[in-house]
Scaffold this active site. Structure first.
Site, PDB file in Angstrom:
ATOM      1  N   ARG A 172      16.476  20.096  38.063  1.00 15.52           N
ATOM      2  CA  ARG A 172      17.138  21.344  38.452  1.00 15.52           C
ATOM      3  C   ARG A 172      17.837  21.221  39.802  1.00 15.52           C
ATOM      4  O   ARG A 172      18.879  21.842  40.018  1.00 15.52           O
ATOM      5  CB  ARG A 172      16.123  22.492  38.501  1.00 15.52           C
ATOM      6  CG  ARG A 172      15.701  22.986  37.125  1.00 15.52           C
ATOM      7  CD  ARG A 172      14.797  24.191  37.226  1.00 15.52           C
ATOM      8  NE  ARG A 172      14.402  24.639  35.882  1.00 15.52           N
ATOM      9  CZ  ARG A 172      15.080  25.517  35.162  1.00 15.52           C
ATOM     10  NH1 ARG A 172      16.191  26.040  35.645  1.00 15.52           N
ATOM     11  NH2 ARG A 172      14.669  25.864  33.952  1.00 15.52           N
ATOM     12  N   GLU A 205       9.216  20.024  33.281  1.00 15.11           N
ATOM     13  CA  GLU A 205       8.969  21.279  32.580  1.00 15.11           C
ATOM     14  C   GLU A 205       8.592  20.989  31.131  1.00 15.11           C
ATOM     15  O   GLU A 205       8.988  19.986  30.553  1.00 15.11           O
ATOM     16  CB  GLU A 205      10.197  22.181  32.647  1.00 15.11           C
ATOM     17  CG  GLU A 205      10.580  22.581  34.059  1.00 15.11           C
ATOM     18  CD  GLU A 205      11.728  23.574  34.109  1.00 15.11           C
ATOM     19  OE1 GLU A 205      11.973  24.246  33.094  1.00 15.11           O
ATOM     20  OE2 GLU A 205      12.375  23.664  35.174  1.00 15.11           O
ATOM     21  N   GLU A 216      20.250  27.484  28.718  1.00 16.42           N
ATOM     22  CA  GLU A 216      20.058  27.632  30.162  1.00 16.42           C
ATOM     23  C   GLU A 216      20.734  26.498  30.922  1.00 16.42           C
ATOM     24  O   GLU A 216      21.295  26.706  31.999  1.00 16.42           O
ATOM     25  CB  GLU A 216      18.572  27.674  30.520  1.00 16.42           C
ATOM     26  CG  GLU A 216      18.381  28.091  31.974  1.00 16.42           C
ATOM     27  CD  GLU A 216      16.955  27.933  32.473  1.00 16.42           C
ATOM     28  OE1 GLU A 216      16.648  28.518  33.533  1.00 16.42           O
ATOM     29  OE2 GLU A 216      16.169  27.232  31.821  1.00 16.42           O
ATOM     30  N   ASP A 273      29.815  31.314  30.172  1.00 15.77           N
ATOM     31  CA  ASP A 273      30.300  32.369  31.052  1.00 15.77           C
ATOM     32  C   ASP A 273      31.326  31.774  32.015  1.00 15.77           C
ATOM     33  O   ASP A 273      31.026  31.441  33.161  1.00 15.77           O
ATOM     34  CB  ASP A 273      29.132  32.992  31.816  1.00 15.77           C
ATOM     35  CG  ASP A 273      29.567  34.194  32.658  1.00 15.77           C
ATOM     36  OD1 ASP A 273      30.707  34.664  32.459  1.00 15.77           O
ATOM     37  OD2 ASP A 273      28.767  34.657  33.492  1.00 15.77           O
ATOM     38  N   HIS A 485      11.696  34.088  23.354  1.00 19.61           N
ATOM     39  CA  HIS A 485      12.035  32.784  22.788  1.00 19.61           C
ATOM     40  C   HIS A 485      13.560  32.769  22.658  1.00 19.61           C
ATOM     41  O   HIS A 485      14.109  33.205  21.649  1.00 19.61           O
ATOM     42  CB  HIS A 485      11.389  32.585  21.419  1.00 19.61           C
ATOM     43  CG  HIS A 485       9.899  32.478  21.449  1.00 19.61           C
ATOM     44  ND1 HIS A 485       9.237  31.528  22.190  1.00 19.61           N
ATOM     45  CD2 HIS A 485       8.931  33.199  20.818  1.00 19.61           C
ATOM     46  CE1 HIS A 485       7.928  31.663  22.018  1.00 19.61           C
ATOM     47  NE2 HIS A 485       7.714  32.673  21.200  1.00 19.61           N
ATOM     48  N   CYS A 487      15.496  30.430  22.118  1.00 18.87           N
ATOM     49  CA  CYS A 487      15.984  29.562  21.044  1.00 18.87           C
ATOM     50  C   CYS A 487      16.277  30.375  19.783  1.00 18.87           C
ATOM     51  O   CYS A 487      17.178  30.036  19.013  1.00 18.87           O
ATOM     52  CB  CYS A 487      14.956  28.486  20.709  1.00 18.87           C
ATOM     53  SG  CYS A 487      14.382  27.532  22.126  1.00 18.87           S
TER      54      CYS A 487
END
Length: 519
Positions: A172, A205, A216, A273, A485, A487
């Site tokens: 990240r 993660e 994400e 976006d 969730h 997904c």
């Protein structure tokens, strides 16, 4: 020509396995066959009402004359007509008038796609102008999955344990460098891997990427890459859209890799976006922009040039006092001058050469000044998307919707298609509270709720009525926050004891969320 709405099943290309035979589908199919084969499309007394309607649409199409066409028309119909009605954004015809809701709603895309690929039956995908973008996007998903499977060698997969995905492992705190370094290596060594399904892991993660982690990843990396600190793109002040920075210090391959990310988003059915003007998508499709596109992308500059063109008198030189130069602002606020023609600073703009001046100015702003950046951007996009029928099925404005979705968030449409599980229903009190709270939200909070639940704060092409959204009971009254969730677009909602508590927990959840873990 007589066009019946009933199929006998004996016509060439219409076997028993073809279930796309409802009256509107059959009428349009027969008519397009006739038009394709060069038959008369004038109305017949024996036409049924649906066929008559399609004849009117086709006759309107036949009268249109787009200003440009591709070297190789994509079907016999276009060869007959000598036009390509799909792509020219400057045609006088509103091409959205040819969308047909009956066909879009009733078409079985899996069968239509098989006919399209096999060439053995009629396929509306050969006439994509009648299909709404969200319907064509389903066909694109079929095509993408096939290309993904073709890019994997089953024998090598079995023998070597090769991973059947395009796998990215990123940190990240080093997101851009990790992702772009890996994609550059893949592009150089094994470009066919770009046709595989993307699988993202955030280092350290536990999240398993079934779609949500990838969503994400794109959300975070796009936010970083388009950060003004990178200097790769600049804001168009009067629209707040983004455009290529002509003075960017970034190396060429960074633009290529951003183009690859956009292609991967299309390939993996992920909404981004981003805020590009439509002219960028026209350029990706190979269209040449003109003054009309500049007016839409750079309104102040475009309108000023249009005023020059519209000025009726002969004293242009005295009134406007322009030379054949274009001026831009550099990274440090300095004025940079570009000669539109050799010796342009000594050639005044007059009533006789103003059209040439405007044409060259538009070309400079939308093409020449950013050619190095855009060419690499397009190269990266095409490395991923060139193997799909994207440019055959979608017009530029449709491609834009495919990539960025739609900003209108109609939560009433979402409520109408929402489903419930594990004890909840549309009549459950907490579900009613949930929709009352969401309908009262600001647009910003609605976008946050959508991003929290689905991984993207924008609606897909076709609007929120095309979404799959599920609200699931996640235990009784609790102090836990709602979870999701992403997904599968599933919102997990404890059965809170009051509307006020639900509102407090929901707002807390959507304001502070990031990261994936095992639920």
């Amino acid at each position: 020509a007589v066009v019946s709405t009933q199929s006998t099943g004996d016509e060439e290309g219409y076997g028993e396995g073809d279930q796309n035979n409802s009256p509107p589908i059959e009428s349009a199919r027969r008519l397009l066959d006739l038009a394709r084969d060069g038959e008369d499309t004038d109305s017949s007394d024996e036409d049924d009402p649906l066929t008559s309607f399609f004849r009117i649409q086709m006759n309107g199409l036949l009268s249109g004359r787009p200003r440009s066409r591709r070297p190789e028309p994509i079907s016999k119909l276009f060869t007959k007509l000598g036009i390509d009605p799909l792509w020219d954004s400057h045609t006088n015809i509103d091409l959205s008038l040819f969308y047909n809701d009956n066909i879009s709603q009733e078409l079985k895309m899996d069968e239509d796609y098989i006919n399209y690929k096999s060439g053995k039956g009629f396929a509306f995908l050969h006439y994509p102008f009648v299909l709404r973008p969200h319907v064509k996007s389903v066909g694109l998903q079929f095509d993408n999955r096939i290309n993904m499977n073709r890019s994997v060698n089953p024998f090598l997969l079995l023998m070597s344990g090769e991973y059947p995905y395009l796998k990215l492992v990123v940190k990240r705190n080093n997101l851009v460098e990790d992702a772009l370094t890996h994609l550059e290596m893949v592009a150089e060594e094994e470009p066919q891997q770009l046709q595989r399904q993307l699988y993202v892991e955030f280092e350290g993660e536990e999240g398993v990427d079934e779609g949500g982690v990838s969503k994400e990843f794109f959300q975070l990396i796009i936010a970083e890459l388009f950060n003004p600190n990178y200097g790769m793109f600049v804001d168009i002040e009067d629209t707040r859209m983004l455009w290529f920075n002509p003075q960017s210090f970034e190396v060429d391959h960074n633009y290529k890799l951003i183009g690859m990310l956009l292609g991967l988003a299309v390939y993996n059915n992920i909404i981004l976006d981003i805020r590009f003007p439509t002219v960028l998508y026209q350029k990706l499709m190979g269209e040449q922009p003109d003054i009309r596109d500049l007016i839409l992308s750079h309104p102040l500059l475009g309108s000023s040039l249009q005023q020059l063109l519209d000025y009726p008198d002969d004293d242009v030189e005295d009134v406007f006092m322009l030379d054949f130069v274009a001026s831009t602002t550099g990274l440090f606020g300095e004025t940079i001058t570009h000669h539109l023609v050799e010796g342009g600073d000594s050639i005044p703009v007059t009533s006789s050469n103003k059209h040439e001046f405007v044409s060259k100015y538009v070309d400079y702003v939308l093409n020449t000044s950013i050619s190095k950046q855009f060419d690499q951007f397009k190269k990266g996009f095409d490395m991923v998307a060139s193997h799909s029928p994207l440019k055959s099925w979608f017009r530029p404005e449709e491609l834009e919707k495919l990539i960025v979705g739609t900003p209108e968030l109609d939560f009433k449409a979402l409520q109408a298609v929402a489903r419930y599980d594990n004890g909840y229903s549309a009549d459950t009190e907490i579900v009613k509270w949930f929709w009352e709270i969401t309908h009262a939200m600001t647009d910003e909070d609605k976008s946050k709720l959508l991003a929290f639940s689905t991984g993207c704060g924008r609606a897909p092409v076709g609007g929120m009525s095309e979404m799959n959204f599920i609200v699931v009971k996640n235990g009784g009254d609790s102090e836990r926050l709602p979870t999701a969730h992403t997904c599968f677009n599933v919102l997990l909602l404890p059965e809170y004891s009051s509307k006020e508590k639900l509102q407090s927990k929901l707002y807390s959840a959507i304001q502070h969320f990031e990261g994936f873990g095992m639920i």
